[in-house]
Scaffold this motif. Structure first.
Motif, short mmCIF file in Angstrom:
data_model
loop_
_atom_site.label_atom_id
_atom_site.label_comp_id
_atom_site.label_asym_id
_atom_site.label_seq_id
_atom_site.Cartn_x
_atom_site.Cartn_y
_atom_site.Cartn_z
N GLN A 22 0.74 -1.21 -0.01
CA GLN A 22 -0.06 0.07 -0.13
C GLN A 22 0.94 1.31 -0.16
OE1 GLN A 22 -2.11 -1.08 3.53
NE2 GLN A 22 -4.16 -1.11 2.27
N ARG A 23 2.17 1.09 0.10
CA ARG A 23 2.97 2.22 0.12
C ARG A 23 3.04 2.90 -1.42
NH1 ARG A 23 8.45 3.28 -0.12
NH2 ARG A 23 9.22 5.32 1.15
N CYS A 24 2.86 4.05 -1.55
CA CYS A 24 3.46 4.46 -3.20
C CYS A 24 2.38 3.87 -3.94
CB CYS A 24 4.90 4.48 -3.42
SG CYS A 24 5.93 5.24 -2.34
N ASN A 25 1.19 4.09 -3.81
CA ASN A 25 0.22 3.45 -4.49
C ASN A 25 -0.84 4.39 -5.06
OD1 ASN A 25 -1.36 3.75 -2.15
ND2 ASN A 25 -2.26 1.68 -2.49
N PHE A 26 -0.52 5.70 -4.66
CA PHE A 26 -1.49 7.03 -5.07
C PHE A 26 -2.78 7.04 -4.07
CE2 PHE A 26 0.83 6.20 -9.11
CZ PHE A 26 1.50 7.53 -9.17
N VAL A 27 -2.81 6.17 -3.22
CA VAL A 27 -3.93 6.08 -2.29
C VAL A 27 -3.49 6.36 -0.82
CG1 VAL A 27 -5.80 4.57 -1.17
CG2 VAL A 27 -5.12 4.31 -3.81
N ASP A 28 -4.10 7.37 -0.34
CA ASP A 28 -3.83 7.75 1.28
C ASP A 28 -4.30 6.68 2.21
OD1 ASP A 28 -2.83 8.89 3.47
OD2 ASP A 28 -3.99 10.53 3.30
N ASP A 29 -3.66 5.68 2.17
CA ASP A 29 -4.25 4.52 3.21
C ASP A 29 -4.28 5.04 4.65
OD1 ASP A 29 -4.93 2.08 1.21
OD2 ASP A 29 -3.01 2.77 0.48
N CYS A 30 -3.17 5.67 5.14
CA CYS A 30 -3.01 5.96 6.42
C CYS A 30 -3.77 7.46 6.86
CB CYS A 30 -1.56 6.30 6.64
SG CYS A 30 -0.61 4.78 6.89
N VAL A 31 -4.38 7.97 5.79
CA VAL A 31 -5.23 9.07 5.93
C VAL A 31 -4.42 10.39 6.18
CG1 VAL A 31 -7.10 10.29 7.16
CG2 VAL A 31 -7.10 7.81 6.92
N ASP A 32 -3.05 10.20 6.93
CA ASP A 32 -2.43 11.08 7.30
C ASP A 32 -1.18 11.60 6.33
OD1 ASP A 32 -0.83 8.97 8.12
OD2 ASP A 32 -0.50 9.30 9.83
N GLY A 33 -1.16 10.44 5.36
CA GLY A 33 -0.12 10.76 4.27
C GLY A 33 1.22 9.91 4.38
N THR A 34 1.17 9.27 5.55
CA THR A 34 2.30 8.36 5.78
C THR A 34 2.87 7.30 4.55
OG1 THR A 34 1.83 8.62 8.30
CG2 THR A 34 3.63 7.07 7.59
N ASP A 35 2.01 6.76 4.15
CA ASP A 35 2.30 5.89 3.31
C ASP A 35 2.63 6.10 1.66
OD1 ASP A 35 -0.32 6.38 3.36
OD2 ASP A 35 -0.85 4.88 1.99
N GLU A 36 2.56 7.62 1.47
CA GLU A 36 2.76 8.29 0.47
C GLU A 36 3.73 9.52 0.52
OE1 GLU A 36 0.88 7.05 -2.56
OE2 GLU A 36 0.42 5.82 -0.83
N GLU A 37 4.33 9.49 1.62
CA GLU A 37 5.22 10.57 1.74
C GLU A 37 6.55 9.93 1.17
OE1 GLU A 37 5.59 11.74 5.68
OE2 GLU A 37 6.07 9.95 6.33
N GLU A 38 7.52 10.80 0.74
CA GLU A 38 9.05 10.37 0.26
C GLU A 38 8.82 9.40 -0.85
OE1 GLU A 38 11.49 12.26 1.25
OE2 GLU A 38 10.27 13.37 2.43
N CYS A 39 7.65 9.61 -1.58
CA CYS A 39 7.65 8.73 -2.80
C CYS A 39 7.79 9.29 -4.23
CB CYS A 39 6.21 8.11 -3.07
SG CYS A 39 5.69 6.75 -1.69
N GLY A 40 8.28 10.51 -4.00
CA GLY A 40 8.30 11.22 -5.41
C GLY A 40 7.06 11.54 -5.88
N THR A 41 6.37 12.31 -4.91
CA THR A 41 4.89 12.63 -5.19
C THR A 41 4.74 13.84 -5.74
OG1 THR A 41 4.76 13.73 -3.14
CG2 THR A 41 4.21 11.62 -3.16
N SER A 42 3.67 14.55 -6.15
CA SER A 42 3.33 15.90 -6.42
C SER A 42 4.07 16.92 -5.46
CB SER A 42 1.80 16.35 -6.51
OG SER A 42 1.01 15.32 -7.13
N CYS A 43 4.65 17.89 -6.43
CA CYS A 43 5.59 18.63 -5.50
C CYS A 43 5.82 19.96 -6.19
CB CYS A 43 6.87 17.80 -5.36
SG CYS A 43 8.08 18.52 -4.31
N ASP A 44 5.81 20.92 -5.13
CA ASP A 44 6.13 22.30 -5.75
C ASP A 44 7.55 22.90 -5.22
OD1 ASP A 44 5.71 22.87 -3.11
OD2 ASP A 44 3.87 23.98 -3.46
#
Length: 1656
Positions: A1094-1116
């Motif tokens: 579930q890590r880096c799958n474009f779904v915020d499974d943790c709700v707090d974004g833990t599983d998607e952070e530091e994945c190379g996500t959308s970034c400004d």
């Protein structure tokens, strides 16, 4: 007459005399077929050696060693039983209570054979002997045995069988009992055929028995079936008065041999088992050869035997030796051999001889041939040779009639010494065996014997076939055996003396042969030079051959035999001359003594002019120097009736007569080649491939020759390209030259000697700079080459001298020769004239090495070899080294090489290699040649093309002398065995520095592995370094700058071999786990849990974004990089920066539009060079939706420069999806890239410097939009092979039934019967007492150190699992407590899986926790032949949980999967396995796919789903296919392709308006100024030289190239550039400037049919 006094001693002598002599003298003489006892009693021969003493003194049972007998006391001897009988013979004793109470000799403890029931088909018991040879008139074979029949029904019979499985002829039968006693019987055998004795017993109600079987010495086993041939024997009793004892000496007499022995490949006799058929031919005179040993003789005769034999070096060892028992002047000992039918041409006889003593005398060995009156002496020894064994070697050669040997010694009454013979050995005496078909074209198939012999043995005056077919139909005038004179050879009239024709030995002792070579006897003739007076030292005798015509493209082969034996032999030489007034060119010479043997020599002669062969013998400095020749023959030579120094006109007429000869009629098509002699048709693609496929090799006649030294002015197929020469009156062109032809003033223009012979008369080719103008070119070309082997290499020597010398370029031209033809290749050596006439370009010794296409070997691969897909075998060190050694690239398959550590071809980046932080500068990634002329390669090693990449150190400014650039590997485990580093290095330049390679351990212990300094040659060199250490280590590669700017050091294709294992510290760290989450889960910041999937799958499974952070996500980039990471291998980076009006970067960011906003940009550095690359990549995303797209903003201006490319990396490779070059203006521009549906992928931004010291191009506001999975049409998965869960979730098929749930609803672990039934799948939960190996179809290796153990839990939780993976079952593990360090335990699957590559998945759970000294767990694929392939490994402590592994196992041959675990230092290094499973593809050998739908011509077929849409919906801006493939439209991508409205349909239009052939599009090289011909290229890989169509993504085979039919509509590349030239495209050749005397290797890769000629 008075009585004289008789002493007691005399009485004792008289008694002995009466016992030994009188009965034999006065009694009835025994008949020839009787045995004489010592007492004079006569026994029938059948009673000798029958296990019953009848002489009274045991003499009839003493010497039975050469009888085949068996008393069954230890075994069945050589007797065998039938397998399908109901009853069997068994060894019993009287104490067993079965059968008789005693054996034949009344012993209750001795053995006999008794019948027992075993349960076969036939109601009988049989006993078989080995096969015996036919009996003769005087030779009787008698079988004696004892039988015991009870008084019941039954029968015992003896029969003969002449061949296995044939009928049995009964010769004796007994049905009546003999009163419960042992009965003796003798059966006489007579047979004209080989036979086997069979005894058969029909059972009775009681138990019969047999005992003590003996075969008389007239029963001769077949050759090879026994250790010795039988010899008749007799005993002679003689009285030795000096000791007054009776001495009995056994003498061997000739056995009747009604046959001729046939040679096996090597017949040998050490006399330990008998005389092997050698016998005394003149017995009875008291001076005889006997067989025996020193200890077996009576003491009075022991001094006549050697102290030790040669075989065993003991006094008990046997040999043949002479024993003298009486004195007489006419005594002769003659040892005669068996008779042999014939011998092969290479036959030799060797033996060891002992000749010692003051009066031992001489010995002669004669060769006696049936039908030949004269005997030929083949060996002689004179007098005392010392107390030692001496080896003798006799050359027999081809003898076509039966023959035998005779070794004679004369006593003359004074013999005193030891003369013995031992260890006789015949070698290479058998004719070659018959075979159905000869392998290869260089063999001759014999007519009658069906043997295969080398073609060079045909018509050489020796019957090598055995049926004379190799000597039939030979050309007249090309052979001479001197039996009828000199043939057409002549004596030279300007030498010192003549060759002499002779028979038998030469007049001078200790020199010359004793027989000729042709007949091998004294009747044969040969030529020799008599070196005694009146000849003087260095006098010569010359023999002249007839004249021969020029050889054109095929060598004239000269075969001859020579003999050079004698202490003063000097010289024999062969010359070729083209003028009557010259000695000519030396072809071959031999000096000094070469042994008393005829030796064979073969010379391949080439000449562009008529020639003559001279054979010259030179006298030595004394009389023992005779030299002989015999059997001179020529092959592939044409007699010439003109003079040697003929005019060019005569030569032209001669050649014309050759080429206008009528060829053999044939039915070959225009796509085939007809062999000249036979008319056989071969594929045209096999012509000119460096292998003669025609028997006469006519398919290679007009081709380039593998080696050319230009001797005799021959060009060997190389020719001048007149189309590149100027039309000047004296153009710049190539010439044949010699140092001897230099004119005054030319001394510095070209060399005074050639390279081949280092002589003034040697030939070379040179481009003459005295002609032509500056810049003129001269091309030297090969004929068209159809194909080559994978390691084909072109080597040549070149000479370039003078300050104004021009340049030399070597390159290949590959392309279609004509429509619907194969693609061919030519090699071109191009010379370019310099600024003046001084300095010619000279070449010599041009060679094609290892260029013949590979052939499948006739053996299995060894355990240290890799088995290629085409069954070829290569060394394991050549596996995955970036060179195609197999010829089909199977040794470089990425699915085979995927586990090789540190493997990098630098085509994208530096892979896992890292720039060292403490050095002076960095290694640079480069394509094409380096910036500095006169150094560096012109192409990389991987692709052998200017478009390929490599790394190098730039030695010019700003670097200074001694500056270093370092490159480091990741850490290698100390547990690696036989680990090697392989790489290719290029170091060419006059100011070259040094390349150093170090091994550096984790404790910083440093060991130098390599130091290369100075110019190493202008070619890529392979280097291999062995690695080993007591602790983990890394490799450090250091490039050091030399004195000057021409010292670029280049590296390419680095790899560690498969045995190199990554250190445990080098593995990627696992995400942190938490005790609050179940095993295998990760913890969210907010307290929840999520799975790694579930890590880096474009779904915020943790709700707090833990599983998607530091994945190379959308970034400004306002708050950091968001997980986007720079590559550690690059020499510059993407940097986070602020806007600036002063620097090269953008003035403002895009997000805020101010100078305070952040973005990522290409860093500009003072050392930055054009072509430098920087990479920034995301983490690995699990899956995206079908509507996923990536947007970002980029900034490129005249000041902020660079090229930006976007890549998607998956398990299937790297694909470019977007790129941008050039400046759209000083503004931020938006890019939108559709990603669609992907799985397990990374996004990589690549920045490339577009100018030196440049940079500044930037990106900002990266956004992933609509990428969350779940928006797809329900019921459709990404891939046709995906598994759909019950909840419509899709997972990879290889995750199904792997003992863990991957579907959220667990449906992938339901109904797993078919998967879990795959042999080898096991959860080890077998019932107690049941074998887990049998249940699991797993096999414990018999050759490992110990076995795996099954358990339900290890008591000591410190070093093993407490439970199995499931929590309540069993597992297997290695118990390390009782083992020593390094011990291994191995299990393998019983059954083999079918061959597959990249398809079969092995899933398992492993546990490695305890000591830090835990070693390794490895998985191999193992085949029946060849090396095991390592597929996966891990080492070190993996933590106290079960780990999951899912690996792909591959092999081109059927394989077993093998698990190997190794014990560590202490007892806490257990390793456990559980829940092993295999994917379905392992047994189906491929991916199970659904058949695609058939779409109409008006429809478009979606790529990844079975769906058809209207073709008008394609590229309309709306995705109609579920997979979005209808909108994969490269021309609509921002900043990609421009309009295509001005150029031809088979051309591509650059933005500048330039038209280039469409074949250049997507070839990896930018041909348009803006590189737009390389934009939006498809990434599918086409194999076997196929061409990829952009519009259909289909691979077009080479056969459809240039056939006049358009197969690829988009740009029509399949019909582009069909003339073999690329009009309007610049191809700049790179000059090779090298120092004198260096060798240049230019690797020629396997010939392909690529779309574009290679650029040089």
């Amino acid at each position: 007459m008075p009585h004289s006094h008789v002493s007691p001693s005399d009485w004792r002598w008289l008694v002995l005399w009466l016992i030994c002599v009188v009965p034999a003298a006065i009694g009835r003489p025994c008949a020839e077929d009787e045995f004489t006892c010592a007492t004079g009693t006569c026994l029938p021969a059948s009673h000798v050696c029958d296990f019953t003493e009848q002489c009274g003194d045991g003499g009839d049972e003493h010497h039975c060693f050469d009888w085949d007998r068996c008393d069954f006391e230890s075994d069945f001897c050589d007797l065998t039983q039938s397998d399908n009988s109901q009853f069997a013979w068994a060894r019993k004793t009287g104490e067993d209570g079965i059968g008789p109470k005693w054996d034949h000799r009344d012993s209750q403890t001795a053995h006999f054979l008794s019948m027992t029931y075993k349960g076969g088909k036939q109601p009988l018991a049989t006993l078989r002997s080995s096969f015996f040879l036919p009996t003769g008139v005087r030779q009787r074979c008698q079988v004696t045995f004892y039988y015991h029949l009870p008084p019941q029904d039954g029968a015992l019979s003896v029969g003969l069988q002449t061949h296995q499985g044939g009928p049995v002829q009964e010769v004796w039968r007994q049905t009546e009992a003999q009163k419960e006693r042992w009965t003796r019987t003798t059966v006489t055998i007579e047979s004209r055929d080989r036979f086997q004795v069979r005894s058969k017993l029909l059972p009775s109600s009681e138990t019969p028995a047999i005992d003590d079987i003996s075969f008389s010495n007239g029963c001769v086993p077949e050759v090879g079936k026994s250790s010795a041939h039988k010899a008749h024997k007799t005993h002679h009793c003689v009285v030795k008065h000096r000791h007054r004892v009776c001495v009995c000496v056994r003498l061997f007499l000739r056995p009747p041999l009604p046959f001729f022995l046939l040679f096996p490949s090597a017949a040998a006799c050490d006399f330990e088992g008998g005389s092997c058929g050698w016998y005394e031919n003149a017995p009875g005179d008291g001076f005889d050869w006997i067989w025996g040993s020193r200890v077996a003789l009576q003491p009075d005769y022991q001094d006549q035997a050697p102290p030790q034999d040669h075989s065993t070096d003991t006094s008990k060892g046997h040999s043949m030796f002479v024993v003298k028992t009486t004195k007489s002047l006419s005594q002769k000992a003659e040892l005669r051999s068996p008779k042999f039918r014939q011998s092969a041409s290479g036959c030799t006889l060797s033996f060891w001889h002992y000749n010692y003593g003051q009066a031992v005398g001489a010995a002669d060995m004669y060769l006696r041939v049936d039908g030949v009156n004269n005997n030929t002496v083949v060996w002689r020894t004179l007098y005392d040779q010392g107390s030692r064994w001496l080896r003798v070697l006799i050359q027999l050669g081809r003898l076509t009639r039966p023959f035998h040997f005779s070794l004679t010694k004369l006593s003359l009454g004074v013999f005193d010494g030891v003369s013995a013979l031992d260890d006789i050995r015949f070698e290479d005496c058998a004719l070659p065996p018959p075979v159905p078909v000869c392998q290869g074209q260089q063999h001759f198939h014999c007519r009658d014997t069906k043997a295969c012999i080398d073609r060079l043995l045909v018509c050489d005056l020796t019957d090598d076939c055995g049926d004379t077919s190799d000597e039939d139909h030979c050309a007249q005038g090309l052979q001479c055996d001197f039996e009828d004179g000199l043939c057409n050879w002549t004596q030279d009239d300007v030498d010192n003396f003549d060759w002499t024709r002779i028979q038998g030995p030469t007049p001078t002792a200790k020199t010359g042969p004793w027989k000729d070579h042709s007949l091998g006897t004294v009747l044969g003739h040969y030529l020799y030079i008599e070196t005694s007076a009146p000849q003087a030292f260095r006098d010569t005798a010359v023999l002249l051959s007839p004249n021969f015509g020029p050889t054109a493209h095929q060598a004239c082969i000269f075969r001859f035999h020579y003999h050079m034996f004698g202490q003063h032999v000097y010289k024999l030489a062969v010359y070729k001359r083209t003028s009557r007034d010259a000695q000519g060119l030396l072809l071959w010479a031999q000096y000094g003594e070469q042994g008393n043997l005829w030796l064979r020599e073969t010379l391949h002669i080439r000449s562009s002019q008529p020639f003559q062969v001279l054979v010259e013998g030179t006298v030595g400095d004394d009389l023992n120097g005779d030299i002989a020749i015999d059997d001179l023959s020529f092959m592939d030579c044409l007699l010439y009736d003109g003079e040697c120094n003929a005019s060019l006109l005569h030569i032209f007429i001669f050649y014309s007569s050759l080429h206008t000869s009528v060829s053999t009629p044939n039915n070959c098509s225009h796509e085939q080649f007809a062999c000249q002699e036979t008319g056989r048709c071969i594929d045209a693609g096999r012509r000119c491939d460096f292998r003669g496929d025609c028997a006469d090799e006519s398919d290679e006649v007009t081709c380039v020759q593998p080696l050319c030294n230009f001797e005799g002015g021959l060009m060997c197929g190389w020719h001048q390209n007149t189309s590149t020469s100027s039309e000047a009156e004296h153009p710049f062109q190539w010439f044949i030259g010699q140092g001897a032809s230099l004119h005054p003033g030319e001394e510095n223009h070209r060399p005074a000697w050639d390279h081949s012979s280092a002589s003034h008369d040697g030939f070379y080719v040179y481009a003459d700079s005295s002609n032509g103008a500056y810049g003129a070119i001269a091309d030297l070309l090969t004929p068209l080459i159809s194909r080559t082997g994978p390691q084909c290499t072109l080597t040549f020597w070149y000479h370039m001298n003078g300050i104004t010398v021009g340049t030399l370029v070597g390159w290949t031209f590959t392309g279609p020769h004509c429509a619907r033809c194969l693609s061919f290749q030519q090699i071109i050596l191009r010379a370019k004239r310099g600024i003046s006439y001084i300095g010619d370009v000279t070449l010599d010794d041009v060679a094609f090495e290892d260029c013949a296409p590979l052939l499948t070997p006739d053996r299995q691969c060894h355990t240290d070899e890799f088995t290629c897909a085409n069954d070829f075998c290569i060394s394991k060190d050549n596996l995955c080294d970036f060179s195609d050694h197999c010829g089909d690239a199977s040794d470089e398959d990425p699915r085979i090489c995927g586990h090789f550590y540190g493997r990098c071809d630098f085509e994208f980046d530096l892979c896992s290699w890292r720039q060292w932080q403490g050095d002076d500068f960095d290694w640079l990634l480069r394509v094409g040649s380096t910036p500095t002329l006169g150094t560096g390669p012109s192409a990389d090693h991987t692709l052998q093309d200017p478009s390929g990449h490599y790394i190098y150190v730039e030695s010019s400014f700003p670097q200074t002398v001694g500056n270093v650039a370092k490159l480091s590997s990741l850490t290698i485990s100390r547990l690696s065995r036989d680990c090697k580093l392989i790489f290719y290095v290029h170091m060419a330049g006059r100011s070259m520095g040094s390349l150093l390679v170090y091994q550096v351990t984790v404790s910083n212990q440093q060991r130098q592995l390599l130091n290369l300094t100075g110019d190493q040659g202008n070619y890529w060199q392979r280097r291999q370094l062995a690695l080993h250490a007591d602790e983990d280590f890394m490799v450090l590669i250091e490039g050091q700058v030399g004195k000057g700017g021409k010292g670029d050091i280049s590296l390419d294709d680095i790899t560690f071999t498969g045995e190199c294992l990554p250190a445990a510290s080098a593995s990627s760290p696992a995400p942190p786990t938490s005790r609050l989450c179940p095993s295998g889960y990760l913890q969210c910041h907010g307290g929840g849990c999520y799975t790694p999937r579930q890590r880096c799958n474009f779904v915020d499974d943790c709700v707090d974004g833990t599983d998607e952070e530091e994945c190379g996500t959308s970034c400004d980039f306002e708050h950091g990089r968001c997980g986007w990471k720079n590559s550690l291998a690059d020499n510059f980076d993407w940097v986070i920066g602020l806007g600036s009006l002063q620097s090269l970067r953008p003035p403002v960011d895009h997000t805020l539009g101010t100078q305070n906003g952040h973005f990522a940009y290409l860093e500009a550095t003072p050392a930055g060079l054009r072509g430098d690359k920087a990479h920034m990549k995301s983490s690995r995303w699990t899956e995206s939706s079908g509507t996923c797209r990536l947007t970002f903003w980029y900034f490129m201006s005249p000041k902020a420069t660079g090229i930006i490319r976007l890549y998607v990396k998956t398990d299937h490779g790297l694909s470019e999806v977007w790129n941008k070059t050039g400046s759209p203006g000083d503004t931020w521009v938006k890019a939108e890239v559709p990603l669609r549906r992907l799985r397990d992928f990374e996004i990589i931004f690549e920045g490339v410097r577009s100018k030196d010291f440049g940079g500044g191009a930037a990106i900002d506001d990266i956004r992933f939009e609509s990428c969350q999975p779940g928006d797809e049409v329900p019921g459709l998965c990404l891939l046709l092979t995906d598994f759909m869960c019950a909840n419509k979730q899709c997972i990879d098929s290889h995750l199904v039934c792997d003992y863990k749930a991957d579907c959220d609803d667990g449906s992938d672990e339901v109904d797993c019967g078919d998967v879990h039934s795959v042999p080898g799948t096991c959860d080890f939960n077998v019932p107690e007492g049941e074998s887990w190996e049998s249940s699991c179809h797993l096999h414990q290796d018999e050759n490992d150190d110990f076995d795996w153990t099954i358990s339900s839990g290890v008591l000591d939780t410190g070093h093993g699992p407490v439970t199995d993976h499931g929590g309540k079952g069993r597992f297997i593990y290695i118990n390390s407590v009782a083992q020593k360090e390094g011990s291994v335990a191995i299990i393998s699957t019983w059954a083999q899986f079918p061959a597959s590559v990249g398809m079969c998945h092995v899933r398992f759970f492993y546990y490695m926790h305890g000591s830090k000294q835990i070693r390794t767990l490895k998985v191999y694929t193992a085949t029946d032949a060849g090396m095991n392939l390592l597929m996966w490994s891990t080492s070190g402590n993996q933590g106290g949980t079960w780990k999951y592994a899912n690996i792909i196992v591959s092999n081109y041959k059927p394989f077993r999967v093998t698990f190997v675990a190794e014990v560590g230092v202490d007892g806490d290094t257990d390793i456990a396995l559980d829940d092993i499973s295999f994917s379905k593809e392992c047994i189906t050998q491929g991916v199970v796919t659904l058949p695609p739908p058939t779409c109409s011509l008006e429809s478009f077929q979606c790529q990844l789903v079975p769906q058809c849409i209207s073709s008008t919906w394609q590229c309309d801006g709306e995705a109609d296919c579920v997979d979005g493939s209808d909108e994969f439209c490269p021309t609509k991508m921002p900043g990609t392709l421009g309009p295509q409205d001005r150029c031809h349909s088979s051309e591509f239009q650059c933005r500048s308006g330039q038209c280039i052939p469409s074949l250049l599009r997507c070839d990896g090289v930018a041909d348009c100024q803006g590189a737009e011909d390389e934009f939006a290229c498809p990434v599918k890989l086409c194999l076997n030289d196929s061409l990829l169509c952009e519009d259909t993504h289909d691979c077009v085979p080479p056969s459809q190239r240039c056939d006049g039919t358009v197969d690829c509509v988009s740009f029509q590349p399949d019909e582009s550039s069909c003339t073999g030239e690329l009009a309007g495209v610049r191809h700049a050749g790179s000059a090779l400037r090298v120092s004198i005397g260096k060798v240049l290797n230019m690797e020629v890769t396997r010939v392909k049919s690529p779309s574009v000629p290679k650029r040089v």
